[in-house]
Scaffold this active site. Structure first.
Site, PDB file in Angstrom:
ATOM      1  N   ARG A 124       0.833  -1.207   0.000  1.00  0.00           N
ATOM      2  CA  ARG A 124       0.000   0.000   0.000  1.00  0.00           C
ATOM      3  C   ARG A 124       0.871   1.261   0.000  1.00  0.00           C
ATOM      4  NH1 ARG A 124      -5.545   1.770   0.835  1.00  0.00           N
ATOM      5  NH2 ARG A 124      -6.226  -0.375   0.619  1.00  0.00           N
TER       6      ARG A 124
ATOM      7  N   GLU B 272      -9.414   6.239   7.295  1.00  0.00           N
ATOM      8  CA  GLU B 272      -7.981   6.473   7.177  1.00  0.00           C
ATOM      9  C   GLU B 272      -7.586   7.757   6.446  1.00  0.00           C
ATOM     10  OE1 GLU B 272      -7.874   2.532   5.451  1.00  0.00           O
ATOM     11  OE2 GLU B 272      -6.057   2.126   6.586  1.00  0.00           O
TER      12      GLU B 272
END
Lengths: 760, 496
Positions: A311, A715
């Protein structure tokens, strides 16, 4: 309309009165035992001897377990079975659990655990990134490399190449509620587990393995966590398994909670990185190519490090179209606690790399950093679409208008001028101002996790009980999802009961992670509610000989042509007519296709966007700093609950700014964590939040068909904190001609060193 | 002169490696007949009188609330007084304040009143105004820190304290970013405090000074005899440090002596030539009184621990244990403070800097204790500069206190003391010499900076490197000079 209203968190009244129950608050039978681990005193070594006589004889001790006492799987890893519950022949980090004590009180267990004589033959410990590199200590055979074009060639042709390297520290989650679990033996060998976890199914799976039982014999319940932030995605496994094993062996309920110091020593944290960059630009500041090296300190076990590092690579572009890109990612294995998931899951580190590099580029080119960023944004609606370095088309790039709006709202240009003026007039205190955008990909990159289930019951009196696989850790997931259910049935959210997440109600759930909670579970609950509603509609159609278009559910009423019934009456009538009033719902995210080995495809359903401008001040005599003001515009799509979403943005920003400014993890040379308590590890307090804090949601809706066109918000706002770091870099730049070259976290010590550097 | 038997940590400061060292040193220490030190304790809990017989007075109030009383609204977040999740309201003759129950022992409760989060709402269930405001303004997310915030805000609400950020410096929240909590505090400020709270916070024996057995002397003479007879005893003031020995090092304290009921310890005497604080004066009391005499001292003390810790911690405790990073000694030394020590009936006075002999070593005999600390009255020229990783609730990396008097452009006197720069809190005598008698100019200051090398050879630790400490110490003298010229020097003084 219920969805979209800024209603308070469903447990708010319980929170403020102390009545909200967490795992350690659940009353247990009087014979319950309390557990504590005995921990490794060394970062690496062979376990030569373990003398537990004193532990066994200590007051209150009922049982002591070592690896040899475990009858079934000795494993609490969420990924590759490399994480024993209790160490076997070798220990791999300071603080690794070696044995387990069960005693009549928490204090008795902890005291007893300290009485062990642990004989470890020390082996060389790999603690730092450099040590790991030189020992070639890593997960996987070599670095993962993604290439999009020929980067060396593109850099050779660039007007200018800016190179650098930046250190980026990890982060302790510091959930206020430490890890906790309790296991209660049931008849016929079954086990019920209460766990403060983001992933009840994983707990169920690990407990079943450890007890030698099928999963159906283990039921895991999670009502709420006192904060998670990723730290309870896999790190709760050890406690739950320990409780279950001890409960099975003793036949008594067992509870375990870590003392804060133990929690910080034992559990994993955010991965720290060293990021190397080479950025090629043309004469106008357009990015031509970028070459990144990610050195990722993963700790001793694999845990979730591979997808975290992936990621980071996926966010190395952040919001910028970089035509040629190469990223080399080294997943380094060290003798430290295994780094784990933490809000953003690698995304923040990848994004920080490009933002810090652009800060450097702007300085070298003497360009306004905002102009540089806007020049390199992906194309917006109307222009030909561009692709990311991993080949995903950016279809929904909303940042251009968002940045314009924020510049205006925050009065950026005027404040830029007054910051510059302040810096001319003040010898000791220097101000800085900076803006940074966020583009964050939404979906689990492990595609199969993008699914969710729900179970909805409508009772005869018209009250609704709702259950889904997501867990509540403060984000207000249950409130949002209850608002979805209320909207579908046209009733007030007070008629929808939220129930604890329970593996016996909804099976095979994914972790509440990757910001996916309301996207996945909202859709699953919607599906279940719609199933029941369509049965009610069919029944009404038949009964009143009307078409479904003539039936409306709103304001707690059901309108059938001109007739109005209460929802409860309709439900009661349906029950009498033998209509099923219970349904499951299921959802899987569409459009995903991702090849993680090649690094190509569409890993994300969509992107969430945000932009922040931060003003800060530094003291050039001491390096102390303070955030003065932050202005934020964040994209939550058509928000399911604007109050909760703004809460995520405010909290995310402060947590992100804390990561990059004041929160510093330190280990000694022998791999011992030095900052293992809030006395030494400092998270922001009320005074550290921006003095002026303007947060607004972008008025837009998700282009994709998400739950009522909302966007995930857990997030993405965390990374808005990068603007605070950049503001400090800007303030340092006001002290001299050099580049600040600031590492993170930008502590007073680092800022003072940077000031000396730019003056040199 | 003896090696300090107590740890070398200041009030509420527990740098972990030091803690581990203490733990190792005490490892295996035999417990001395603990049943000799059981106490009978009575107090008011959420309005109800509670009487306990034969209890271990060192048992943590937090554990008592959660485990014995089932009052689980009070949370354990860190068990070391740094997060505030365990805050409860304490009432006694000194007033009402929030304290960390993890740092309180049952012995502290005797004669006092305690209100937990469960007792904030009115008997009819109406939430306290701060509770309602927290709901209305979305001030809770995960909710785990929330009871502590509600309690601390209720304490501020009762005393009309509107400096909310200072009030909340000891309450950590990891979810909200604090913005909605601050909005809630503002909204609740105009509401009236519910009447039941005042009653519930009424101490059952407000003026009491009962001799509750050996563990709890009521007068200083009794203490002097007791401690001289039992120098192995542990003196417990605010327990902001010693509670960590219990909670973290898991020690059983041999012979605890609670100082909270020693009536002379609370005395504060202000005469024409000095201000004298009884050793039991809280840091908060010191802060309040210093605000009128040396505002720079008071300002620094807003950064000492947190509101909860300042309410519990005492000047005697902070000075006594000889930590190199204790925060009251540098300004006290810069002001020329004196210690008043006592052993049985023998009393002696000692300039504070002479008390600190070396790291872990103080000028204090077995069984001797600090009765009072006095500060000579003087014109205010004191500034105290604390450098730490965080503004609130942190331990100093470096703390410099400067008391430089200038007469017609010349430095008349200079007393400069630093914490965090040596094994003890220490005066910068070479720097002082380089300033005294010289014109008060930038040149004099610049010329004096190198004298820091003579005075200090700091070490690197987890708070900062030696080079940083060295550079900052010099720069703090520059800060004092700049501030004296009217130049803005404090990041906290900047308005956005």
């Amino acid at each position: 309309m219920t969805a979209g209203r800024p209603l308070p968190h469903d447990s708010a009244a319980l929170h403020v009165s102390g009545a909200a129950r967490y795992v350690d608050d659940i009353p247990l039978p009087a014979n319950a035992l309390h557990l504590a681990f005995g921990l490794s005193p060394e970062a690496h070594g062979r376990l030569r001897g373990l003398d537990l006589d004193a532990v066994r004889q200590a007051a209150g001790v009922i049982a002591v377990f070592t690896a040899e006492d475990l009858r079934f799987a000795n494993d609490v890893s969420p990924s590759v079975h490399d994480e024993p519950l209790l160490a076997e022949a070798e220990v791999f980090y300071h603080g690794q659990p070696i044995f387990l004590v069960a005693a009549t009180s928490h204090r008795a267990a902890r005291k007893a655990a300290k009485l062990a004589k642990i004989d470890v033959d020390p082996l060389p410990a790999i603690v730092t990134i450099d040590q790991a590199l030189s020992a070639d200590s890593r997960f996987e055979d070599g670095p993962v490399i993604w290439q999009n074009g020929d980067v060396d060639n593109a850099l050779a042709r660039a007007a200018q190449v800016i190179e650098g390297s930046v250190e980026l520290g990890g982060q302790e989650h510091f959930y206020l509620e430490g890890q906790a679990s309790a296991a209660l033996p049931q008849d016929d060998g079954d086990m019920v587990v209460h766990s403060s976890t983001q992933h009840p199914t994983e707990i169920q799976h690990k407990v079943a393995e450890a007890l030698g039982l099928p999963m159906h014999a283990v039921r895991v319940e999670t009502r709420r966590m006192g904060g998670g932030f990723g730290g309870k995605e896999s790190q709760g496994n050890a406690l739950a398994v320990a409780c279950a094993v001890a409960a099975q062996a003793t036949g008594r309920p067992c509870k375990m909670r870590y003392d804060r110091d133990d929690d910080m020593v034992i559990t994993g944290k955010r991965h720290d990185f060293r990021i190397g960059y080479r950025i090629g630009v043309d004469g106008t500041g357009r990015l031509l190519a970028a070459d990144f090296t990610h050195l990722v300190r993963c700790g001793w076990a694999q845990d979730l490090s591979l997808p975290v590092a992936d990621r980071a690579m996926l966010h190395a572009d952040n919001a910028y179209h970089i035509p040629v890109m190469r990223i080399e990612s080294h997943r380094l294995k060290t003798n430290t606690a295994s780094a784990t998931a933490f809000r953003g899951f690698g995304g923040p580190q990848g994004m920080f790399g490009i933002e810090r590099a652009l800060d450097h580029v702007a300085h070298v080119l003497r360009m306004d950093p905002v102009d540089l960023r806007r020049r390199n944004f992906y194309s917006g609606p109307g222009a030909p679409r561009q692709h990311t370095h991993y080949g995903m088309e950016v279809e929904d790039f909303d940042l251009r208008p968002m940045v314009s709006a924020l510049l205006q709202r925050s009065d950026y240009a005027t404040r830029r001028a007054s910051v510059d003026q302040w810096n001319r007039e003040n010898a000791v205190l220097k101000k800085g101002l900076a803006l940074s955008p966020v583009k964050f990909g939404i979906s689990f990159t492990l595609t199969h996790l993008n699914q969710a289930g729900a179970l909805v019951h409508v009772y005869q009196d018209g009250s609704v009980a709702m259950n889904h696989g997501g867990t509540e850790m403060g984000q207000g997931l249950n409130q949002k999802v209850a608002q979805v259910a209320a909207r579908i049935f046209g009733i007030g959210p007070d008629r929808v009961r939220i129930t604890a997440t329970d593996t016996a109600k909804v099976p095979n759930t994914s972790a509440t992670a990757a910001s996916s909670g309301s996207d996945l579970n909202g859709m699953a609950v919607k599906a279940a509610c719609e199933t029941i509603k369509s049965r009610l509609v069919q029944h009404l159609c038949k009964k009143f000989s009307v078409s479904d278009k003539e039936i409306r559910f709103e304001d707690g009423k059901v309108k059938v042509c001109d007739q109005v019934f209460s929802f409860a009456d309709v439900v009661q009538a349906a029950y009498l007519a033998r209509i099923s009033l219970s349904a499951t719902g299921y959802y899987r995210t569409p459009k995903l296709s991702w090849d993680r080995v090649k690094g190509r495809g569409r890993p994300f359903f969509y992107f969430a966007y945000g932009v922040a401008a931060t003003e800060a001040v530094v003291d050039t005599l001491t390096g102390e700093s303070r955030i003065l003001r932050a202005d934020i515009l964040h994209d939550a799509g058509a928000s399911l609950n604007p109050a909760l979403d703004i809460g995520q943005v405010e909290g995310g920003y402060v947590q992100g700014a804390g990561w990059l400014t004041m929160e510093e993890l330190l280990w000694d040379d022998d791999g011992r964590l030095l900052t293992h308590a809030p006395a030494t590890y400092k998270i922001p307090t009320a005074r550290d939040a921006p003095e002026v804090f303007n947060v607004a949601l972008w008025d837009g809706e998700n282009r994709e068909e998400t739950i009522y066109r909302s966007k995930a918000v857990g997030e993405p706002p965390f990374m808005l904190g990068i603007s605070a770091f950049l503001a400090l870099s800007d303030a340092v730049s006001a002290c001299g001609p050099g580049y600040a070259d600031l590492d993170a976290p930008a502590t007073a010590e680092r800022i003072l060193a940077a000031i000396n550097r730019v003056r040199a | 002169m003896i090696k300090s038997r107590l740890s070398c940590l200041p009030e509420n400061n527990n740098p972990a490696p030091l803690l581990r060292r203490i733990e190792a040193a005490h490892f295996g220490t035999d417990r001395v007949r603990r049943r000799d030190f059981l106490m009978d304790i009575s107090f008011r809990l959420n309005g109800e009188l509670v009487s306990l017989t034969d209890v271990d007075p060192t048992r943590s109030v937090l554990d008592f609330l959660r485990e014995d009383k089932g009052l689980t609204g009070t949370k354990e977040g860190c068990n070391e007084g740094d997060c505030g999740a365990c805050s409860a309201l304490v009432g006694d003759a000194g007033g009402v304040r929030a304290q960390n129950t993890c740092l309180m022992m049952l012995g502290h409760l005797d004669g006092r009143a305690l209100v937990t989060v469960e007792g904030l709402a009115a008997p009819d269930g109406t939430p306290h105004p701060v509770q309602q405001a927290l709901v209305d303004h979305h001030g809770s997310q995960c909710g785990f820190c929330t009871p502590g915030f509600a309690v601390t805000l209720a304490a501020g609400h009762l005393s009309s304290d509107h400096d909310i950020k200072t009030l909340l410096g000891g309450n950590l929240c990891r979810c909200t970013g604090y913005a909605p909590i601050l909005r809630a505090a503002e909204a609740a400020a105009t509401e009236t405090s519910p009447p039941h709270l005042k009653d519930a916070l009424e101490a059952p024996r407000p003026d009491a000074s009962k001799e509750a057995g050996p563990a709890c002397p009521g007068a200083v003479d009794a203490l002097a005899t007791l401690y001289a007879d039992h120098p192995e005893a542990t003196l417990i003031g605010g327990a902001t440090e010693v509670a960590l020995d219990v909670n973290k090092a898991l020690k059983d304290l041999p012979f605890p002596i609670f100082l909270g009921q020693v009536r002379e310890f609370d005395k504060i005497e202000i005469t024409e030539d000095k201000i004298t604080f009884g050793a039991g004066a809280s840091i908060e009391t010191l802060r309040r009184i210093m605000a009128g005499h040396h505002p720079g001292f008071a300002e620094m003390l807003t950064r000492f621990g947190s509101a909860q810790v300042r309410a519990a911690g005492t000047i005697g405790g902070n000075v006594a244990n000889g930590s190199p990073i204790a925060e009251t000694p540098p300004p006290l030394i810069a002001l020329g403070a004196e210690l008043h020590l006592r052993h049985r009936d023998a009393r002696r006075n000692l300039p504070l800097e002479q008390y600190y002999v070396a790291y872990g070593q103080q000028d204090r005999r077995d069984g001797e204790f600090i009765e009072a600390v006095s500060i000579p009255r003087q014109k205010d020229r004191l500034r105290s500069y604390k450098i730490a990783r965080r503004f609130d609730q942190d331990i100093c990396t470096v703390l410099g206190a400067f008391n430089i008097h200038v007469n017609v452009g010349k430095v008349l006197s200079a007393r400069i003391a630093f914490g965090g720069m040596a094994g003890v809190v220490k005066r910068a005598e070479a720097v002082e010499r380089a300033l005294i008698g010289r014109p008060w100019t930038r040149e004099t200051v610049a010329a004096a900076l190198d004298a820091f090398e003579t005075d200090f050879a700091p070490i690197s630790d987890l708070r900062a490197g030696a080079d940083y400490r060295r550079e900052v110490a010099r720069n703090l003298l520059l800060r004092y000079w700049h501030e004296d010229q009217g130049t803005p020097v404090a990041v906290m003084g900047v308005t956005p």
